[in-house]
Design a protein around this motif. Structure first.
Motif, PDB file in Angstrom:
ATOM      1  N   ALA A  81       0.847  -1.196   0.000  1.00 37.94           N
ATOM      2  CA  ALA A  81       0.000   0.000   0.000  1.00 37.94           C
ATOM      3  C   ALA A  81       0.884   1.247   0.000  1.00 37.94           C
ATOM      4  O   ALA A  81       2.106   1.144   0.023  1.00 37.94           O
ATOM      5  CB  ALA A  81      -0.917  -0.002   1.215  1.00 37.94           C
ATOM      6  N   TYR A  82       0.247   2.408   0.005  1.00 37.76           N
ATOM      7  CA  TYR A  82       0.981   3.667   0.138  1.00 37.76           C
ATOM      8  C   TYR A  82       1.475   3.775   1.576  1.00 37.76           C
ATOM      9  O   TYR A  82       1.076   3.005   2.458  1.00 37.76           O
ATOM     10  CB  TYR A  82       0.096   4.866  -0.233  1.00 37.76           C
ATOM     11  CG  TYR A  82      -1.274   4.804   0.384  1.00 37.76           C
ATOM     12  CD1 TYR A  82      -1.482   5.173   1.703  1.00 37.76           C
ATOM     13  CD2 TYR A  82      -2.365   4.341  -0.340  1.00 37.76           C
ATOM     14  CE1 TYR A  82      -2.723   5.088   2.293  1.00 37.76           C
ATOM     15  CE2 TYR A  82      -3.613   4.257   0.230  1.00 37.76           C
ATOM     16  CZ  TYR A  82      -3.789   4.635   1.551  1.00 37.76           C
ATOM     17  OH  TYR A  82      -5.031   4.541   2.124  1.00 37.76           O
ATOM     18  N   LYS A  87      -1.278   8.312   4.589  1.00 36.08           N
ATOM     19  CA  LYS A  87      -2.659   8.090   5.035  1.00 36.08           C
ATOM     20  C   LYS A  87      -2.977   8.979   6.228  1.00 36.08           C
ATOM     21  O   LYS A  87      -4.062   9.559   6.313  1.00 36.08           O
ATOM     22  CB  LYS A  87      -2.868   6.613   5.400  1.00 36.08           C
ATOM     23  CG  LYS A  87      -4.240   6.285   5.931  1.00 36.08           C
ATOM     24  CD  LYS A  87      -5.295   6.345   4.854  1.00 36.08           C
ATOM     25  CE  LYS A  87      -6.588   5.641   5.229  1.00 36.08           C
ATOM     26  NZ  LYS A  87      -7.443   6.353   6.117  1.00 36.08           N
ATOM     27  N   HIS A 114       4.018  -5.399  -6.750  1.00 35.39           N
ATOM     28  CA  HIS A 114       3.319  -4.339  -6.017  1.00 35.39           C
ATOM     29  C   HIS A 114       2.604  -3.350  -6.933  1.00 35.39           C
ATOM     30  O   HIS A 114       2.046  -2.360  -6.460  1.00 35.39           O
ATOM     31  CB  HIS A 114       4.294  -3.582  -5.120  1.00 35.39           C
ATOM     32  CG  HIS A 114       4.825  -4.400  -4.006  1.00 35.39           C
ATOM     33  ND1 HIS A 114       4.017  -4.959  -3.041  1.00 35.39           N
ATOM     34  CD2 HIS A 114       6.080  -4.774  -3.702  1.00 35.39           C
ATOM     35  CE1 HIS A 114       4.753  -5.629  -2.187  1.00 35.39           C
ATOM     36  NE2 HIS A 114       6.019  -5.547  -2.567  1.00 35.39           N
ATOM     37  N   ALA A 117      -0.859  -2.025  -6.105  1.00 35.94           N
ATOM     38  CA  ALA A 117      -1.048  -1.166  -4.930  1.00 35.94           C
ATOM     39  C   ALA A 117      -1.673   0.167  -5.331  1.00 35.94           C
ATOM     40  O   ALA A 117      -2.486   0.731  -4.591  1.00 35.94           O
ATOM     41  CB  ALA A 117       0.281  -0.933  -4.216  1.00 35.94           C
ATOM     42  N   TYR A 120      -5.504  -0.607  -6.032  1.00 32.94           N
ATOM     43  CA  TYR A 120      -6.310  -1.080  -4.912  1.00 32.94           C
ATOM     44  C   TYR A 120      -6.168  -0.270  -3.637  1.00 32.94           C
ATOM     45  O   TYR A 120      -6.936  -0.466  -2.696  1.00 32.94           O
ATOM     46  CB  TYR A 120      -6.002  -2.552  -4.623  1.00 32.94           C
ATOM     47  CG  TYR A 120      -6.464  -3.456  -5.734  1.00 32.94           C
ATOM     48  CD1 TYR A 120      -7.805  -3.500  -6.102  1.00 32.94           C
ATOM     49  CD2 TYR A 120      -5.566  -4.237  -6.437  1.00 32.94           C
ATOM     50  CE1 TYR A 120      -8.233  -4.321  -7.138  1.00 32.94           C
ATOM     51  CE2 TYR A 120      -5.985  -5.064  -7.466  1.00 32.94           C
ATOM     52  CZ  TYR A 120      -7.324  -5.100  -7.804  1.00 32.94           C
ATOM     53  OH  TYR A 120      -7.748  -5.913  -8.830  1.00 32.94           O
ATOM     54  N   THR A 121      -5.192   0.637  -3.579  1.00 36.21           N
ATOM     55  CA  THR A 121      -5.036   1.430  -2.357  1.00 36.21           C
ATOM     56  C   THR A 121      -5.035   2.930  -2.630  1.00 36.21           C
ATOM     57  O   THR A 121      -5.851   3.661  -2.084  1.00 36.21           O
ATOM     58  CB  THR A 121      -3.769   1.037  -1.571  1.00 36.21           C
ATOM     59  OG1 THR A 121      -2.594   1.354  -2.317  1.00 36.21           O
ATOM     60  CG2 THR A 121      -3.778  -0.437  -1.203  1.00 36.21           C
ATOM     61  N   LEU A 125      -8.260   5.860  -2.319  1.00 32.33           N
ATOM     62  CA  LEU A 125      -8.102   6.958  -1.365  1.00 32.33           C
ATOM     63  C   LEU A 125      -8.376   8.296  -2.047  1.00 32.33           C
ATOM     64  O   LEU A 125      -9.117   9.137  -1.528  1.00 32.33           O
ATOM     65  CB  LEU A 125      -6.693   6.949  -0.770  1.00 32.33           C
ATOM     66  CG  LEU A 125      -6.329   8.159   0.102  1.00 32.33           C
ATOM     67  CD1 LEU A 125      -7.130   8.144   1.402  1.00 32.33           C
ATOM     68  CD2 LEU A 125      -4.838   8.182   0.376  1.00 32.33           C
TER      69      LEU A 125
END
Length: 179
Positions: A81-82, A87, A114, A117, A120-121, A125
């Protein structure tokens, strides 16, 4: 007001994603656009940790992002993910800070595994914050020389990066003035 705000989610000042974001900022500036580079490191850790929505650093960043015509958000991949600190920053920005703003996602990671990512992340967001995510660019660590002012080593990746920059500018409806 800035044409483009670049947000770096890297906790490291000398990361590969940070060097790519700085390079993209130079390209945008050469095209006559005003650019502000923001880093998660610009926000006091205490403000991020304790969700200080009223932090002067956070409110300044929120205002610049909200008023920008385009935004670029970049992060290294951590645990598929990031970065968590990215976040934390976005968690304390207003829910609609990216409303109708084209956003170019940028990620870098150690392997092709990756690549998703971003899909999907990071893109979800950006969409949650009401942004309009573009396709984006994923960079492998071995395609970046973080010591160079022109850090992207792969010519096809340079071309893809330039196309995404052009697409962002097109979505921003800005006339470019090359210097």
């Amino acid at each position: 007001m800035y044409d483009v705000v670049i947000v770096s989610g890297s906790p490291s000042q000398f990361s590969r994603s940070e060097s790519v974001l700085k390079y993209i900022g130079v390209i945008l500036a050469e095209r006559g656009l005003s650019v502000r580079h923001v880093s998660v490191r610009d926000v006091p850790a205490k403000d991020l940790m304790f969700a200080n929505f009223n932090s002067p650093a956070v409110t300044d960043i929120a205002e610049d992002i909200h008023n920008a015509r385009g935004v670029i958000v970049g992060s290294p991949v951590y645990k598929a993910a990031y970065s968590g600190v990215l976040k934390s920053l976005f968690d304390i920005l207003p829910q609609d800070v990216l409303r109708d703003t084209p956003v170019l996602p940028i990620m870098s990671g150690g392997s092709i595994s990756h690549l998703l990512a971003m899909e999907y992340t990071l893109k979800p967001l950006l969409s949650t914050l009401k942004g309009v995510p573009l396709k984006g660019v994923y960079y492998l660590d071995n395609q970046i020389d973080k010591e160079s002012t022109e850090p992207i080593l792969d010519s096809a990746l340079i071309s893809r990066t330039e196309k995404q920059i052009d697409y962002l500018i097109d979505k921003m409806n800005i006339e470019q003035t090359y210097t």
